[in-house]
Design a protein around this motif. Sequence first.
Motif, PDB file in Angstrom:
ATOM      1  N   LEU A 213       0.822  -1.206   0.000  1.00  0.00           N
ATOM      2  CA  LEU A 213       0.000   0.000   0.000  1.00  0.00           C
ATOM      3  C   LEU A 213       0.859   1.261   0.000  1.00  0.00           C
ATOM      4  O   LEU A 213       0.510   2.264  -0.604  1.00  0.00           O
ATOM      5  N   HIS A 214       1.990   1.175   0.696  1.00  0.00           N
ATOM      6  CA  HIS A 214       2.792   2.385   0.871  1.00  0.00           C
ATOM      7  C   HIS A 214       3.428   2.872  -0.418  1.00  0.00           C
ATOM      8  O   HIS A 214       3.413   4.049  -0.725  1.00  0.00           O
ATOM      9  N   GLY A 215       4.012   1.971  -1.191  1.00  0.00           N
ATOM     10  CA  GLY A 215       4.709   2.396  -2.409  1.00  0.00           C
ATOM     11  C   GLY A 215       6.152   2.750  -2.117  1.00  0.00           C
ATOM     12  O   GLY A 215       6.665   2.466  -1.034  1.00  0.00           O
ATOM     13  N   THR A 216       6.797   3.360  -3.081  1.00  0.00           N
ATOM     14  CA  THR A 216       8.218   3.670  -2.947  1.00  0.00           C
ATOM     15  C   THR A 216       8.414   5.180  -2.997  1.00  0.00           C
ATOM     16  O   THR A 216       7.870   5.858  -3.868  1.00  0.00           O
ATOM     17  N   VAL A 217       9.193   5.640  -2.072  1.00  0.00           N
ATOM     18  CA  VAL A 217       9.403   7.085  -1.956  1.00  0.00           C
ATOM     19  C   VAL A 217      10.171   7.606  -3.170  1.00  0.00           C
ATOM     20  O   VAL A 217      11.024   6.923  -3.735  1.00  0.00           O
ATOM     21  N   GLY A 218       9.824   8.806  -3.599  1.00  0.00           N
ATOM     22  CA  GLY A 218      10.583   9.471  -4.653  1.00  0.00           C
ATOM     23  C   GLY A 218      11.439  10.538  -4.013  1.00  0.00           C
ATOM     24  O   GLY A 218      11.433  10.698  -2.790  1.00  0.00           O
ATOM     25  N   LEU A 219      12.204  11.253  -4.798  1.00  0.00           N
ATOM     26  CA  LEU A 219      13.002  12.301  -4.172  1.00  0.00           C
ATOM     27  C   LEU A 219      13.228  13.458  -5.105  1.00  0.00           C
ATOM     28  O   LEU A 219      13.110  13.354  -6.327  1.00  0.00           O
ATOM     29  N   ARG A 220      13.530  14.564  -4.475  1.00  0.00           N
ATOM     30  CA  ARG A 220      13.857  15.767  -5.210  1.00  0.00           C
ATOM     31  C   ARG A 220      15.202  16.219  -4.655  1.00  0.00           C
ATOM     32  O   ARG A 220      15.341  16.451  -3.464  1.00  0.00           O
ATOM     33  N   ARG A 221      16.185  16.229  -5.541  1.00  0.00           N
ATOM     34  CA  ARG A 221      17.502  16.690  -5.139  1.00  0.00           C
ATOM     35  C   ARG A 221      17.530  18.186  -5.415  1.00  0.00           C
ATOM     36  O   ARG A 221      17.333  18.597  -6.555  1.00  0.00           O
ATOM     37  N   VAL A 222      17.706  18.973  -4.400  1.00  0.00           N
ATOM     38  CA  VAL A 222      17.650  20.417  -4.607  1.00  0.00           C
ATOM     39  C   VAL A 222      18.932  21.074  -4.115  1.00  0.00           C
ATOM     40  O   VAL A 222      19.625  20.549  -3.247  1.00  0.00           O
ATOM     41  N   PRO A 239       7.825   9.498  -7.016  1.00  0.00           N
ATOM     42  CA  PRO A 239       7.527   8.346  -6.158  1.00  0.00           C
ATOM     43  C   PRO A 239       6.706   7.316  -6.922  1.00  0.00           C
ATOM     44  O   PRO A 239       6.035   7.648  -7.898  1.00  0.00           O
ATOM     45  N   ILE A 240       6.795   6.077  -6.513  1.00  0.00           N
ATOM     46  CA  ILE A 240       5.946   5.029  -7.097  1.00  0.00           C
ATOM     47  C   ILE A 240       4.782   4.821  -6.140  1.00  0.00           C
ATOM     48  O   ILE A 240       4.982   4.414  -4.997  1.00  0.00           O
ATOM     49  N   PRO A 241       3.568   5.170  -6.575  1.00  0.00           N
ATOM     50  CA  PRO A 241       2.434   5.076  -5.651  1.00  0.00           C
ATOM     51  C   PRO A 241       2.197   3.638  -5.201  1.00  0.00           C
ATOM     52  O   PRO A 241       2.566   2.684  -5.892  1.00  0.00           O
ATOM     53  N   GLY A 242       1.581   3.527  -4.041  1.00  0.00           N
ATOM     54  CA  GLY A 242       1.291   2.203  -3.498  1.00  0.00           C
ATOM     55  C   GLY A 242       0.239   1.483  -4.323  1.00  0.00           C
ATOM     56  O   GLY A 242      -0.511   2.095  -5.070  1.00  0.00           O
ATOM     57  N   ARG A 243       0.195   0.171  -4.208  1.00  0.00           N
ATOM     58  CA  ARG A 243      -0.761  -0.598  -4.992  1.00  0.00           C
ATOM     59  C   ARG A 243      -2.148  -0.578  -4.358  1.00  0.00           C
ATOM     60  O   ARG A 243      -2.283  -0.580  -3.145  1.00  0.00           O
ATOM     61  N   HIS A 244      -3.140  -0.545  -5.207  1.00  0.00           N
ATOM     62  CA  HIS A 244      -4.515  -0.640  -4.720  1.00  0.00           C
ATOM     63  C   HIS A 244      -4.800  -2.095  -4.384  1.00  0.00           C
ATOM     64  O   HIS A 244      -4.296  -2.994  -5.047  1.00  0.00           O
ATOM     65  N   ILE A 245      -5.622  -2.292  -3.375  1.00  0.00           N
ATOM     66  CA  ILE A 245      -5.955  -3.657  -2.992  1.00  0.00           C
ATOM     67  C   ILE A 245      -7.457  -3.873  -3.144  1.00  0.00           C
ATOM     68  O   ILE A 245      -8.260  -3.068  -2.669  1.00  0.00           O
ATOM     69  N   TYR A 246      -7.814  -4.926  -3.859  1.00  0.00           N
ATOM     70  CA  TYR A 246      -9.213  -5.331  -3.964  1.00  0.00           C
ATOM     71  C   TYR A 246      -9.435  -6.467  -2.986  1.00  0.00           C
ATOM     72  O   TYR A 246      -8.774  -7.507  -3.090  1.00  0.00           O
ATOM     73  N   LEU A 247     -10.339  -6.249  -2.044  1.00  0.00           N
ATOM     74  CA  LEU A 247     -10.609  -7.292  -1.065  1.00  0.00           C
ATOM     75  C   LEU A 247     -11.682  -8.227  -1.602  1.00  0.00           C
ATOM     76  O   LEU A 247     -12.486  -7.855  -2.467  1.00  0.00           O
ATOM     77  N   SER A 248     -11.675  -9.436  -1.073  1.00  0.00           N
ATOM     78  CA  SER A 248     -12.763 -10.353  -1.407  1.00  0.00           C
ATOM     79  C   SER A 248     -14.021  -9.969  -0.635  1.00  0.00           C
ATOM     80  O   SER A 248     -15.115 -10.408  -0.935  1.00  0.00           O
TER      81      SER A 248
END
Lengths: 615, 378
Positions: A213-222, A239-248
């Motif tokens: 759900l969390h995904g992967t953090v992106g970054l900005r080098r400034v 960032p790579i957004p977290g995955r959506h989960i479909y529940l049964s």
Amino acid sequence: MEHLELKDPQREQRLFTRRLIVAVVAVFLLMGALVARMVYLQVFNYDHYATLSQNNRVAILPLPPTRGLIYDREGRVLAENIPSFTLEIVPEKVPDLEDTLQRLGRLVRLTEEDLKRFHKRLRRNSAFKAVPLRFRLSEQEVARVEARRYQFPGVQVSSELVRHYPYGALAVHAIGYVGQINEAELAKLDASNYKGTRRIGKTGIERYYEALLHGTVGLRRVETNAQGRIIRTLERIPPIPGRHIYLSLDARVQAAAEAALGERRGSVVALDPRNGEVLAIASRPGYDPNPFVTGIDGKTYRQLASSPDRPLFDRALRGRYPPGSTIKPLIGLAGLEFGIVAPAHRLYCPGWYMLKNDDHRYRDWKKTGHGPTDLNKAIRESCDVYFYDLALNLGIDRISSYLGQFGLGRPTGIDLHGEAGGLLPSRAWKRRVKRQPWYPGETVITGIGQGFNLTTPLQLAVATGVLATYGLRFQPQLARAFRDPTSDHLLYIEPQLTTIVPVVEKSHWDYVIRAMREVVHHRHGTAHNIEQGVSYTIAGKTGTAQVFSIAQDAEYNEEEVAEHLRDHALFVAFAPLENPRVVVAVVVENGGSGGTTAAPIARAILDSVLLGDRP
Amino acid sequence: MNLGLDSYLGQREPARGVFSLRRWHLDWPLLLSLLVLTGSGLLILYSATGESWDMMGRQLTRLAIAYLVMIAVAQIPPQTLLHWAPWVFAAGIVLLAAVPIFGDVGKGARRWLDLGLFRFQPSEMMKIVVPMMVAWYLSAKPMPPRPHHVLVALVLTALPMGLIVIQPDLGTALLIGAAGVFVILLTGISWRYLAGFTVFVAAAAPLAWFYFMHDYQRQRVLTFLNPESDPLGAGYHIIQSKIAIGSGGVWGKGWLNGTQSQLDFLPERSTDFIFSVFAEEFGLVGVIVLFVLYLLVILRGLYIASQAQDCFTRLLAGSLTLTFFVYLFVNVGMVSGLLPVVGIPLPLVSYGGTSMVTLMAGFGILMSIHTHRRLITH
């Protein structure tokens, strides 16, 4: 004008020239020292200072990923991200701070506390960084400020995505919630991936699938200057957004389950026995998870935590109840499969049972007794004496090994943390834990699901599902599919078949299932009351368990104690009989009899699954 | 060094047109070196001020004034300077004494006198007046001077120094002290006196520490000894300056590309710490080129001193040139962490007007000394 006293120009010139030569040598030596210093700094220590210089100017700002959403099996959103608005002030852009605050106070509710905290933060902040003034603005407040933006230079409204559970308390124990990351969690998680993330899944699906759900953090080098003001962006990795989960889970069935439980304490689990999909998993009472997201206030939390009804406790997963008579079909099946009893075997039930060389009477729930009883009748009418005898003949070893195959006594492996294992007693267990030998009397009461036996509602549902599928035990699964928000690719989770219980004789299973059908559809069945108006066939079994109440506090007054000493009402069922699509387990704490309290709840859920929204 | 002009001048009377350097009493090797040096200074100042044309304009104006002052001073014959020396010195002492009473406060120190039309720093002019005075006094005595003459010369140096230290302005006091002491040294006093003097200074240092130094000055010395003890306070300057210089490496980060300076990490980067900007952007190679430019100026000055015809001009020229070197040495030593931070700018490069004018006036004197020589054939 001329100072002429004993002056010797020749000698003075020579003297001066000599001193001048010394001076030139000194100048070169000192220049050499400076050059040496430069070489030392710029050549020998170049790497050191280059690194320091690089660290000085480049700052890495995390870009937190958007958390994946949670849907039910029909695509209803169970957990979403909604913007939360914060009123901020950039001090260096505000011409007159006091005046601005005063005028803002007319548009937005500002408490003394807000202002005090703002001034405290202001002192620690750089002038060009926004200082929060008020959190969680209402939409009206946002509109009021935004409309007058031109009157408020340096005032801005920032938004942040915050988790929101639109259904509130619905399936709260299964979905869980996110909350502020605490220190223990901080120590365990991948710190770099959580830079910029303020909240983490605390319970339920939110916790179990946190990584997805969390995904992967992106970054900005400034590039920043000495005060930390951002000059320009050097690099941006999104960032790579977290995955959506479909529940049964089906929110409609879940709602029906919770509505059927109503104000009672208890739990309902509905599974698809063909694949282990969880259609509904309820524990009542529940609570609204939304306050936990932004930080619940202490008083509300203490109320929840100390309530005698234990709303925070997930009964479906962790409630340990004696299975009572719901275990009888399995004991009966064991009797048939091991050849202890034949379908035609009859036993006379006088209303009590006695062991040889022992004068203790094991009572039947029906004082007058059931009379001549075969297995079909014993299941249909829940005769205790028949099962006392059968259990004794089976022996505890065969009972515990056979019931173990149905998943009793160990966690089912559902995709949720904190599942209780229940307790399936055995000789070895008793020797290990109680340091005592096994007594035959304990085998007797095990036959009717009392004694040491403890099961969770989820285990009961799984075990009943094995019966419905003639031996297939699936691991219950809440998550059904994941969707990658970038590619929209759907990944289904394969059903996990954990065990196949060997079928010795299919007719034995048919027999037991037919007996369970009569529990509902025969006029002497213990749950005959729910047959009214049913358009499909149900196989069920009632249960009534003596109380080992999960919340026994000594402080209850007498009336409450009396209520808490009432039996737990249980019911397990599956339907339609020909091709079971749903299996249900219901436990109502202190609900009295399984047939009158628990069975109607199960009927409501079966209707909801099999008939949809039709009344 | 002398590229033939003097020998050429010695041969015959030159044509003295309006554009003739000789006519304006200018020394072209010195002038050329100064032009290149101040030009380089403008280049780095452009970068250090964050490409501010506003500040560049003001600096250019100051430079123009400074060059005009230099040309004007070059016209004054050395004999006139000799005559004026005691009177200007006396006036300087009076003005210095007036500063604590009437002066304006700037950056915690009282250094300025407001003369209505412009603000004036009497301590600045003393950088020239003190060596003039000491040279005036000692040039009348036989060389090497007697101990009591040296003592008088030391008093003449110490009096204005003391008045400046109480302002407080340690950097200027130091430069003035150096100027006076250089005159004394160049007279050829015995090295024994020098040794004695060194011992005296060493003994006086603890006294100065406890009785005469301000807290901020003590702090600077302590910070110099251990800059990391206060990385965000007083030590910050020197740490950031060393990072700037060190990260420049051999070839530098390139003009306008010094991150330490362009991103404000380096404090006082257009004034006292401008050398660090230069070292960061042009690297070791640039620094050596800059040092060579300074050396050209200094060696030309010492050559002029060696060619001077009388005792007064010799001592004055020598002292002014060596003081210029002290400027350079102390500034570079301070920004590179060799010396404690005393507020001495990088001569002819740092942003700011007063010291620039004084320095150029000094070079005007050097040119005057060199171009007013009587044509004597040896």
